[in-house]
Design a protein around this motif. Structure first.
Motif, PDB file in Angstrom:
ATOM      1  N   ASN A 465       6.886   7.125   5.297  1.00  9.18           N
ATOM      2  CA  ASN A 465       7.679   8.358   5.219  1.00  9.18           C
ATOM      3  C   ASN A 465       9.020   8.189   5.920  1.00  9.18           C
ATOM      4  N   GLU A 466       8.994   7.560   7.085  1.00  8.21           N
ATOM      5  CA  GLU A 466      10.212   7.389   7.867  1.00  8.21           C
ATOM      6  C   GLU A 466      11.214   6.482   7.154  1.00  8.21           C
ATOM      7  N   VAL A 467      10.724   5.356   6.660  1.00 11.26           N
ATOM      8  CA  VAL A 467      11.614   4.401   5.996  1.00 11.26           C
ATOM      9  C   VAL A 467      12.152   4.979   4.689  1.00 11.26           C
ATOM     10  N   THR A 468      11.284   5.625   3.918  1.00 10.69           N
ATOM     11  CA  THR A 468      11.717   6.214   2.647  1.00 10.69           C
ATOM     12  C   THR A 468      12.772   7.285   2.870  1.00 10.69           C
ATOM     13  N   ALA A 469      12.561   8.134   3.869  1.00 15.10           N
ATOM     14  CA  ALA A 469      13.536   9.188   4.168  1.00 15.10           C
ATOM     15  C   ALA A 469      14.875   8.595   4.574  1.00 15.10           C
ATOM     16  N   GLY A 470      14.851   7.512   5.350  1.00 15.52           N
ATOM     17  CA  GLY A 470      16.095   6.863   5.748  1.00 15.52           C
ATOM     18  C   GLY A 470      16.858   6.306   4.568  1.00 15.52           C
ATOM     19  N   PHE A 471      16.151   5.658   3.660  1.00 13.15           N
ATOM     20  CA  PHE A 471      16.817   5.116   2.474  1.00 13.15           C
ATOM     21  C   PHE A 471      17.325   6.231   1.562  1.00 13.15           C
ATOM     22  N   ALA A 472      16.564   7.322   1.451  1.00 11.80           N
ATOM     23  CA  ALA A 472      16.998   8.443   0.615  1.00 11.80           C
ATOM     24  C   ALA A 472      18.311   9.011   1.132  1.00 11.80           C
ATOM     25  N   LYS A 473      18.451   9.052   2.444  1.00 10.83           N
ATOM     26  CA  LYS A 473      19.685   9.576   3.040  1.00 10.83           C
ATOM     27  C   LYS A 473      20.858   8.631   2.780  1.00 10.83           C
ATOM     28  N   THR A 474      20.593   7.326   2.841  1.00  2.97           N
ATOM     29  CA  THR A 474      21.663   6.341   2.678  1.00  2.97           C
ATOM     30  C   THR A 474      22.018   6.100   1.218  1.00  2.97           C
ATOM     31  N   TYR A 475      20.993   5.980   0.370  1.00  2.00           N
ATOM     32  CA  TYR A 475      21.227   5.566  -1.020  1.00  2.00           C
ATOM     33  C   TYR A 475      20.994   6.675  -2.042  1.00  2.00           C
ATOM     34  N   GLY A 476      20.574   7.856  -1.591  1.00  2.00           N
ATOM     35  CA  GLY A 476      20.331   8.965  -2.512  1.00  2.00           C
ATOM     36  C   GLY A 476      18.860   9.107  -2.841  1.00  2.00           C
ATOM     37  N   ARG A 477      18.386  10.346  -2.837  1.00  2.00           N
ATOM     38  CA  ARG A 477      16.956  10.593  -3.038  1.00  2.00           C
ATOM     39  C   ARG A 477      16.483  10.186  -4.423  1.00  2.00           C
ATOM     40  N   ASP A 478      17.396  10.154  -5.401  1.00  2.00           N
ATOM     41  CA  ASP A 478      16.983   9.758  -6.750  1.00  2.00           C
ATOM     42  C   ASP A 478      16.524   8.308  -6.805  1.00  2.00           C
ATOM     43  N   ASN A 479      17.019   7.480  -5.903  1.00  2.00           N
ATOM     44  CA  ASN A 479      16.864   6.035  -6.063  1.00  2.00           C
ATOM     45  C   ASN A 479      15.691   5.417  -5.325  1.00  2.00           C
ATOM     46  N   VAL A 480      14.943   6.192  -4.568  1.00  2.00           N
ATOM     47  CA  VAL A 480      13.865   5.596  -3.780  1.00  2.00           C
ATOM     48  C   VAL A 480      12.647   6.503  -3.778  1.00  2.00           C
ATOM     49  N   ARG A 481      11.488   5.892  -3.844  1.00  2.00           N
ATOM     50  CA  ARG A 481      10.208   6.584  -3.753  1.00  2.00           C
ATOM     51  C   ARG A 481       9.307   5.812  -2.802  1.00  2.00           C
TER      52      ARG A 481
END
Length: 689
Positions: A465-481
């Motif tokens: 959850n932590e890593v996914t949320a960080g990537f969503a913030k950096t690269y956009g929520r559309d691009n990571v699950r």
């Protein structure tokens, strides 16, 4: 009328009182753009005429602040507005003589820029500038477009709004329409706005709040009227019933990779699936076959969703999909030939964007996830428009030639040519196991930075959850699950791969990375320890490799699989027989899969790290203690020991492994399969043999 159909005011007087005029414009814009019932992502625009000091003369001058080209009023900041001298904008009227000057007038807007603002003005600039009111909104409300896209749109406008709203028939936006809009507003001071046929809504006011309130009032008035007067059931009722949710998902899971494979030969596409109530109502209706071929009416809808959607039976097999896709391409090519001009740009991608599946829902495909999602949102808006229009009149799409003129507008082509070059992994989907760990997250970061969509699979839900949320913030929520997955569970691996296909349409890159490290001398190696190593890194790599391979093969687009093995895959170490044996097995499994995958363009390669301590979960537990004990050094000395042991005298970090994975995942290595790459700063014992 249900509360969900009308739009509430979100205006906060206390907040607004603290803002200057540009700030009020931004505030109003963000409020309007936050609700898809008011306007779509990237659609509509807002403006304010503000008195400012001329930087050249120091004298006060009136400046038009208007949303710049390509912006989104819901998420934009102040730098998203173009600024133009109003006196210069007015002077363009004297230069304009005929419709064939429209494009030249758009270029002439560059001579009106205030204070060297680099934001390009949009095509609607003149429509805002020539309305004789300080504040102007232009939005694409579903309710108002339903009126504008009706056969008797002008009559309905008069009936619903009386003499407070004007009406202008469809015309492509530009200076000519801007002049007409301005003249209508000037000659009819009782008007608070105008309905543009097949397009949308313009409203205005003396203050930012008055303009905002008027926009909402007109939208809600249209929505209430439509609800009270619409013939029910919508779309003449249901022709077929929706499948149960589990069966809809299963059908989408089958169709997404199959369609993606057929339309991604020249440019990879990302998929999106929607089975919302409004979509199911439309695709299951008696009017689907009548309305879908008409395409959309609003230009913003059309540009996102193409000339028309493709209807696909939910049980279509491979042969049927081949026929449907090829027929759509041929029809699109015919449309291009019928409508093209001597100077039209070359034909674009002839594949559909929207795929309507009766009983299941809607699929959309585009070059990236955000664009695919937004295209689906635009078509939902189009469905709402068709429901409203057909409920009180007859729905009317844009005339074919007008639609073509917008799609292949030279100004639109110029805008496309200014877009940044796609990144190397644009349109590709990566699945990474152990994605929340040090190496896994470094790989994810590298692939995301190169344009890929990424699914992180990990058994540690908190870290995931932590890593996914960080990537969503950096690269956009559309691009990571993120998906919780135990690699030793066949059911979990199958489910995780299904979630990937449902989220993005398929997969292109599979990274087998999840691992553990538990070491012991061979005589102290228990069967439980042996089996645990085999389960996670033997069975786990097999299950993920097999399911990834199956999905890659179904798409028939080739693809890349990368196994993260170890120096120990080729060079044994004492005191770690279970670990070394399973790592050697991973390497050989990759080679076997490379043999089988080659005829299908599926490449399988290996990256062998060594002693990656920083950020690595496997070095945070017993393995660290065991390695230190085996080497007879303290745990604090481990990293320095491994650095000095390497030929290059360098430490190896997670991002170094990520670079190796990127090489094998990208087209840089498109002629490499069955290979392994050591990323260990040099270890003679593991040299390639």
């Amino acid at each position: 009328m249900s509360n969900s159909a009308t739009v509430p005011s979100l205006w906060d007087d206390a907040k607004a009182a603290k803002l200057d005029e540009p700030g009020l414009l931004l505030y109003r814009s963000n409020l309007l753009g936050a609700d898809l019932r008011i306007t779509n992502f990237g659609g509509g625009n807002t403006s304010a005429k503000v008195v400012a000091k001329d930087p050249l003369t120091g004298e006060p001058t009136t400046v038009l602040w208007v949303k710049g080209s390509g912006g989104d009023i819901g998420s934009m900041k102040l730098d998203g507005f173009a600024t133009l001298y109003m006196d210069r904008l007015e002077s363009l009227k004297g230069l304009y003589k005929s419709l064939d000057q429209e494009d030249a007038m758009v270029h002439a807007l560059n001579h009106c820029i205030f204070d060297l603002n680099p934001r390009a003005p949009s095509i609607d600039t003149c429509l805002h500038g020539y309305v004789p009111y300080p504040h102007v909104d232009h939005v694409h409300s579903d309710a108002v477009i339903a009126i504008a896209a009706s056969e008797d749109s002008e009559k309905l406008t008069r009936e619903i709004f009386g003499d407070e709203m004007g009406y202008l028939p469809w015309q492509r936006p530009g200076i000519d329409l801007g002049i007409k809009l301005g003249e209508m507003a000037k000659k009819n001071p009782h008007y608070v706005g105008v309905v543009l046929g097949s397009h949308g809504l313009f409203t205005w006011g003396q203050t930012a709040k008055e303009c905002y309130d008027t926009t909402l009032r007109i939208i809600n008035k249209a929505a209430v009227w439509l609800d009270r007067n619409a013939v029910k059931p919508a779309f003449k009722g249901a022709k077929v019933e929706a499948l149960p949710e589990s069966e809809r998902r299963a059908a989408a899971l089958r169709l997404l990779p199959e369609i993606r494979g057929r339309i991604s030969k020249h440019e990879r596409k990302i998929g999106h699936f929607v089975d919302s109530p409004e979509v199911l109502e439309f695709v299951n209706s008696n009017m689907l076959e009548q309305l879908a071929p008409l395409g959309t009416s609003c230009p913003d809808h059309f540009l996102r969703t193409k000339i028309r959607p493709l209807i696909v039976p939910h049980d279509a097999d491979g042969a049927a999909l081949d026929t449907l896709v090829e027929a759509y391409r041929a029809d699109y090519a015919s449309y291009y030939e019928r409508c093209k001009h001597a100077d039209s740009p070359a034909i674009r991608d002839p594949n559909a964007v929207i795929y309507l599946v009766p009983r299941v829902g809607m699929l959309s495909f585009a070059k990236d996830k955000a664009t695919a999602r937004i295209a689906a949102e635009f078509y939902v808006n189009a469905i709402n428009v068709m429901r409203g229009a057909s409920g009180v009149s007859a729905y009317k799409g844009l005339p074919e030639q007008e639609a073509f003129n917008i799609e292949y507008w030279l100004l639109e082509e110029a805008k496309l040519s200014r877009m940044p070059k796609p990144k190397s992994l644009a349109g590709r989907v990566a699945f990474i196991t152990g994605g929340a760990g040090g190496i896994g997250s470094a790989i994810a970061s590298k692939l995301l930075s190169e344009g890929a969509c990424v699914v992180l699979a990990d058994i540690d839900q908190v870290s995931l959850n932590e890593v996914t949320a960080g990537f969503a913030k950096t690269y956009g929520r559309d691009n990571v699950r993120g998906v919780k997955m135990d690699v030793t569970s066949e059911e979990a691996v199958v489910q995780a791969m299904n979630e990937t296909a449902l989220a993005f349409g398929g997969v292109d890159i599979v990274v087998n990375n999840a691992g553990i490290t538990i070491a012991a001398p061979v005589e102290d190696t228990t069967l439980d320890l042996w089996n645990k190593n085999q389960a996670v890194m033997g069975t786990g790599y097999f299950l993920v490799g097999r399911e990834g391979y199956r999905l890659l093969k179904r798409q028939n687009l080739g693809g890349s699989m990368v196994f993260i093995c170890s120096k120990n895959a080729v060079a044994a170490s004492p005191g770690a027989s279970a670990y070394c044996a399973v790592k050697a097995g991973e390497l050989h499994l990759a080679r076997c899969m490379a043999l089988e995958g080659a005829p299908h363009g599926i490449r399988v390669n290996v990256v062998n790290p060594d002693a990656v301590l920083r950020g690595s979960k496997i070095w945070q537990g017993p393995w660290r203690e065991q390695r230190a004990a085996s080497l007879r050094i303290s745990q604090d000395e481990l990293e320095e020991h491994y650095r000095k042991r390497s030929l290059l005298q360098r430490s190896v970090y997670p991002e170094d492994i990520a670079e190796g994975v990127y090489f094998f995942a990208s087209d840089l290595s498109n002629k490499s399969t069955g290979n392994f790459l050591n990323v260990d700063a040099g270890n003679a014992a593991s040299f390639t043999r």
